[in-house]
Every structure is written in structure tokens, then in C-alpha cells.
Motif scaffolding. Structure first.
Motif, PDB file in Angstrom:
ATOM      1  N   VAL A  62     -19.065  -2.603 -20.707  1.00 26.50           N
ATOM      2  CA  VAL A  62     -18.294  -3.315 -21.720  1.00 26.50           C
ATOM      3  C   VAL A  62     -17.246  -4.142 -20.985  1.00 26.50           C
ATOM      4  CG1 VAL A  62     -16.747  -3.026 -23.685  1.00 26.50           C
ATOM      5  CG2 VAL A  62     -18.684  -1.504 -23.421  1.00 26.50           C
ATOM      6  N   SER A  63     -17.040  -5.379 -21.430  1.00 23.46           N
ATOM      7  CA  SER A  63     -16.062  -6.231 -20.755  1.00 23.46           C
ATOM      8  C   SER A  63     -15.359  -7.133 -21.756  1.00 23.46           C
ATOM      9  CB  SER A  63     -16.738  -7.083 -19.678  1.00 23.46           C
ATOM     10  OG  SER A  63     -17.609  -8.014 -20.265  1.00 23.46           O
ATOM     11  N   THR A  64     -14.244  -7.677 -21.311  1.00 23.23           N
ATOM     12  CA  THR A  64     -13.527  -8.686 -22.085  1.00 23.23           C
ATOM     13  C   THR A  64     -12.900  -9.680 -21.126  1.00 23.23           C
ATOM     14  OG1 THR A  64     -11.948  -9.058 -23.879  1.00 23.23           O
ATOM     15  CG2 THR A  64     -11.312  -7.442 -22.232  1.00 23.23           C
ATOM     16  N   VAL A  65     -12.864 -10.936 -21.538  1.00 21.97           N
ATOM     17  CA  VAL A  65     -12.202 -11.983 -20.765  1.00 21.97           C
ATOM     18  C   VAL A  65     -10.726 -11.966 -21.160  1.00 21.97           C
ATOM     19  CG1 VAL A  65     -12.065 -14.462 -20.310  1.00 21.97           C
ATOM     20  CG2 VAL A  65     -14.302 -13.381 -20.658  1.00 21.97           C
ATOM     21  N   ILE A  66      -9.864 -11.900 -20.171  1.00 24.16           N
ATOM     22  CA  ILE A  66      -8.420 -11.861 -20.393  1.00 24.16           C
ATOM     23  C   ILE A  66      -7.820 -13.260 -20.270  1.00 24.16           C
ATOM     24  CG2 ILE A  66      -6.232 -10.969 -19.471  1.00 24.16           C
ATOM     25  CD1 ILE A  66      -7.991  -8.927 -20.890  1.00 24.16           C
TER      26      ILE A  66
END
Length: 147
Positions: free
Chosen positions: A91-95
Motif C-alpha cells: 500500500v502506498s501514497t504520494v506525499i
């Protein structure tokens, strides 16, 4: 009303008072996503660890808690990964900044932007490639199951 169940209900989440062993299950995708969402909301916990390198992404290990590995990655402008898949779930998110994802399936090839503040799930044998198309660095946070 039968009150025989009250002690068991009040002990929920604690060791079984009857000595039975409890089953420990690996974290769910939802728990991975919640951990990333929570971490993204606390930049004071990781911002000082961000590192920039023009020749490739910088991956910094953050933590491993409750069977979940956490890390951040800084992507230089123009960087492109190889085509790959994830054996497990990530799982990832762009900051900061933006990445572009090219997904390759039996039905064809699709491209979509990965923008800040959206949690994404990768894995399940999905083949993809990531690119930083922007003029600036991109920063992402990631979580997966510890092996």
C-alpha cells in the motif's frame, strides 16, 4: 438477560481468560492503508529522513510494527522503474509531487497519474511501471507485510 457472557465481552482484545490460545492473523489491506494514512498525517515523524539523489530513488526504512514494514521513497524527476509486480500486497501514497503508473494486464495497457493524498494498493501479481514525469522530486510512503 443472561449475564454469563459479560466477562468474555469485557475481555475482548485481551488474552483469553480461559487459557485458550488466540489466533494471530496478518494485517489486512485495510490495516495497511490505515497505517499509511496515519503516517502521512504525521510528517514530523519522517520528514527529516527525506533524502534527495539525482541518480535514482532513495528508499528509507521507517519502522516495522505489528508485522507491517513502513518506508518512504524519494523519486527524482524523470526516473522510471523497470516493469515489475509485487509478490505480496503493498500500500502506498504520494506525499509530494506526482508519479505516473502504467499497468499491464491481459486486457491491455493503461496509464494513470498517482497524485498526493490517495492511498493505492499494489500487488496480486499486477504488473506495472512507475515514472516521475514531473520537474520536481516526488515523495511516497509505503507499507507491506513483514516477511
Amino acid at each position: 438477560m443472561n449475564l454469563n457472557m459479560v466477562p468474555d465481552i469485557t475481555m475482548r482484545g485481551q488474552d483469553d481468560p480461559h487459557g485458550r490460545s488466540s489466533v494471530v492473523r496478518p494485517p489486512t489491506v485495510g490495516q495497511l492503508a490505515a497505517r499509511i494514512h496515519d503516517l502521512a498525517a504525521r510528517p514530523g515523524d519522517w520528514w527529516a529522513l527525506v533524502r534527495f539523489a539525482a541518480d535514482g530513488p532513495v528508499r528509507v526504512r521507517l519502522d516495522e510494527v505489528d508485522g507491517i514494514k513502513l518506508w518512504l521513497t524519494t523519486w527524482p524527476p524523470g526516473h522510471r522503474t523497470d516493469v515489475h509486480d509485487h509478490a505480496g500486497t503493498e500500500v502506498s501514497t504520494v506525499i509530494a509531487g506526482e508519479l505516473a503508473e502504467v499497468r499491464i494486464t491481459a486486457e491491455g495497457v493503461t496509464e494513470r497519474p498517482l497524485r498526493a493524498n490517495r492511498v493505492r494498493v499494489h500487488g496480486g501479481g499486477r504488473t506495472h511501471e512507475l515514472t516521475n514525469p514531473g520537474p520536481a522530486y516526488a515523495i511516497t510512503l509505503h507499507a507491506n507485510l513483514a516477511s
